[in-house]
Design a protein around this motif. Structure first.
Motif, PDB file in Angstrom:
ATOM      1  N   LYS A  14       1.595   4.164  -3.166  1.00 48.39           N
ATOM      2  CA  LYS A  14       1.359   5.610  -3.020  1.00 48.39           C
ATOM      3  C   LYS A  14       2.646   6.422  -3.163  1.00 48.39           C
ATOM      4  N   GLU A  15       3.754   5.863  -2.718  1.00 44.85           N
ATOM      5  CA  GLU A  15       4.998   6.628  -2.687  1.00 44.85           C
ATOM      6  C   GLU A  15       5.932   6.281  -3.846  1.00 44.85           C
ATOM      7  N   HIS A  72       0.828  -1.198   0.000  1.00 42.27           N
ATOM      8  CA  HIS A  72       0.000   0.000   0.000  1.00 42.27           C
ATOM      9  C   HIS A  72       0.872   1.262   0.000  1.00 42.27           C
TER      10      HIS A  72
END
Lengths: 393, 311
Positions: free
Chosen positions: B171-172, B167
């Motif tokens: 996102k990063e 997750h």
């Protein structure tokens, strides 16, 4: 002139440390009539400011202090002679008065017979506030006084408080002295400000500069000789009398434990050392229980493991002569606390940000520090100075 | 901070606590809850779920009706008598008729503070509910436990940690392979906060995360000196060992418990025969136990080092 007199506080605000308890004391004396109890019982270690606080309140507010201390005969007749009549008479020259019964734990069982009872009836009748002081208020003979009084505790002053007071005096006396020397003096005093100021005056003896070597002349040297005798008894002997080794020296067990801990590895080696440290660990266990449960009876066991436990751990008698050292651990802890204050400040910010405690934030910090070092956006976000991070990573 | 950026905001995002969540959700649905106690290891979602509950129950005004206190920073009886009581005795300003006090790390509350808390919980239960969180419920006095419904949190599994890593990676924009995930899981010991911190530290060096990078970051977190201390004490140089230990503890701000946990880990991979290794681990356990009961952590650590010496 003694510096302890010269620099004794003239106002309550000048009394060092324990500010909350002092406010309580002031409150009691000013609103004396409204109190449920007629007397207040201040207790705490030597040099924590008990008597000083009373005198400074009196001085600041123009109250007369009527004092009896351990130097007076304090049986029924004696007490009534000094104070008896005056508990109802208004003071001639001042606005009011405080009756100070200093060092009540020093009431002698035989010579001051009836003293506690006389004090109790004094408390019941007095129209002025009565202040009792003692180092140890918990002996059973004092229990009637405890029941009749409001109790407040003055704690041992911290090194930092003592340091600041000494520093202040040095400035006023125009003495130049390094922080290290004052730190040492503050620590040597063991939380007793009076002793610290006396020591300072002794070592300065009209000089304008104090250096570390000057501290050698302090009476502490005699104490150290006693410690050395006790350590020799524990480390080298093995007889039953070793259990009493520490009873003869005028030092609390916690400090003795530091001496033993520091010097043990010089004398014992290998498995002996392991066994001896296990004994110290057990002694510390009892100390923890004393602290947590206030069960002072356990002192006996702490003492037994520090003396007999360590002594009997050795398999053969050490022969040679050892130069025992004073423990530097507490000093190091103190210096580190000053030095690493920044880290705590950072941990506090992490804690605020991360819904967590400072303690846990400190652990977190270990895993996050690479990011803190590399990531300016993160620093901004947490409102942490880059310079602070550079210092601690 | 990634621990906050990736803190779940919905019940569904919390991993690994499937048994607990439905019951918490039903409290929210009824707009009512008993006093609750969360117990379990660090970083498994106790604070997160308390925050989610508060936000769901109170909506936008949640901050007015929710007090978060950290018992390990503020653990005296005064905090309970003042802060907690003051907050507890005023009414909630929402249509829900209670407020919530979240008391984190309750196991570090003193016994007296716990006693004070016990009465507070009863007297103000009309206006205030408590969520207590702790690592070990055994450190909480029985009267408090009996006033709470107790939820036991389990540590995150390898799968849970893997999902969490994926997750964050998505996102990063990070690249994390399976072996690295395993390494992160092992080091984090199922603590999501630590997972996020490790990842953030790694990412600040390189977006492509590999096993060696992870170990490099972690070794920065675990001072090498501890291994050295261990070596010195086994070879019998006690004085050097303890000096190094004291300096290391001061330099890195380690507590006695931090140190002993790490020593115990190092002993496992230390070069000694198995019987001896077990003896050493047993000694660690004994000393860790004594540290909790004793008063001077350093004396306890010294006792440990002195007993590591072979001859």
């Amino acid at each position: 002139m003694l510096w302890t007199d010269k620099y004794s506080p003239k106002k309550i605000s000048e009394v060092v440390g324990n500010s909350e308890s002092l406010v309580e004391l002031e409150e009691f004396i000013f609103n004396y009539k409204a109190q449920k109890k007629n007397s207040i019982f201040i207790y705490g270690p030597t040099g924590s400011g008990k008597t000083c606080a009373v005198h400074s309140i009196a001085n600041e507010n123009n109250l007369e202090v009527l004092e009896i201390n351990a130097s007076d005969v304090r049986n029924k007749a004696g007490i009534n002679e000094v104070i008896g009549g005056s508990i109802h008479q208004a003071s001639l020259f001042s606005k009011g008065k405080i009756i100070l019964i200093d060092e009540v734990d020093g009431l002698s069982g035989t010579k001051d017979r009836g003293g506690v009872k006389a004090l109790c009836s004094l408390i019941a009748e007095s129209s002025f506030p009565i202040v009792l002081t003692a180092n140890d208020p918990w002996s059973s003979k004092l229990s009637p006084l405890r029941k009749k009084s409001k109790l407040i505790e003055l704690e041992k002053l911290s090194y930092i408080e003592i340091f600041n007071s000494l520093d202040n005096i040095c400035k006023l006396e125009n003495i130049s002295v390094e922080d290290n020397v004052l730190k040492r003096l503050s620590i040597l005093s063991g939380g007793d400000l009076r002793a610290a100021i006396n020591d300072l005056q002794t070592v300065s003896s009209n000089k304008s500069e104090i250096i570390m070597e000057d501290l050698d002349i302090l009476g502490d040297r005699q104490k150290e000789e006693e410690v050395i005798t006790a350590l020799n008894l524990i480390f080298k002997g093995k007889q039953d009398s070793v259990f009493y080794a520490l009873n003869r020296i005028d030092m609390n067990l916690d400090e003795s434990l530091l001496w033993i801990e520091e010097n043990l590895p010089q004398v014992y080696k290998g498995q002996d050392l392991g066994k001896a440290f296990s004994a110290l660990s057990t002694a510390d266990l009892f100390r923890g229980r004393i602290r947590r449960q206030q069960h002072w009876r356990f002192l006996v066991y702490q003492n037994a493991f520090m003396t007999g436990g360590v002594s009997f751990a050795k398999s053969n008698k050490p022969e040679s002569f050892f130069a025992y050292k004073r423990s530097s651990r507490i000093l190091k802890l103190w210096i580190a606390k000053m030095k690493y204050g920044k880290r705590n400040a950072v941990a506090e910010k992490l804690a605020d940000h991360g819904h967590t405690s400072k303690r846990r934030a400190l652990q977190t910090f270990q895993y996050l520090k690479t990011a803190l070092k590399n990531d300016d956006a993160l620093l901004n976000n947490l409102d942490i100075d880059r310079a602070d991070i550079e210092k601690i990573v | 901070m990634w621990t906050e950026r990736f803190r779940p905001k919905e019940f569904e995002e919390v991993r690994g606590q499937e048994k607990i969540i439905p019951r918490l959700k039903s409290f929210v649905k009824q707009d009512n809850m008993p006093h609750i106690m969360f117990t379990g290891p660090a970083g498994v979602g106790k604070t997160t779920l308390a925050l989610i509950m508060a936000k769901k129950i109170f909506g936008d005004d949640w901050t007015y009706n929710f007090l978060e206190l950290n018992a390990s920073d503020e653990r005296g009886i005064d905090v309970i008598r003042n802060k907690v009581k003051d907050f507890a005795r005023t009414k909630s300003i929402k249509n829900v008729n209670f407020k919530i006090i979240y008391l984190d790390e309750c196991d570090s509350l003193t016994k007296e503070a716990q006693q004070a808390l016990r009465r507070t919980m009863e007297n103000y239960s009309n206006t205030c509910r408590f969520i207590l969180s702790c690592n070990y419920s055994s450190k909480i006095i029985d009267p408090i436990q009996s006033r709470c419904s107790v939820f036991r949190f389990s540590p995150l599994s390898l799968e849970n940690v893997g999902e969490f890593v994926d997750h964050i990676a998505e996102k990063e924009g990070l690249k994390v392979d399976e072996n690295s995930k395993k390494a992160i899981y092992e080091i984090s010991e199922g603590d999501a906060r630590r997972v996020a911190n490790i990842l953030q530290s790694c990412a600040s060096v390189n977006k492509e995360i590999t096993e060696p990078l992870i170990y490099e970051i972690v070794s920065a977190a675990r001072p090498k000196e501890i291994v050295e201390v261990l070596g010195l004490s086994v070879s019998g140089d006690f004085i050097k060992a303890r000096d190094l230990l004291l300096n290391t503890m001061l330099k890195h701000g380690l507590s006695g418990l931090d140190v002993i946990k790490q020593i115990q880990k190092e002993v496992v991979s230390f070069e000694v025969d198995n019987a001896r290794k077990l003896e050493m681990i047993e000694k660690c356990g004994e000393i860790e136990f004594r540290m909790v009961e004793g008063s001077d952590e350093f004396v306890q650590l010294e006792a440990l080092l002195a007993n590591f010496c072979k001859s």
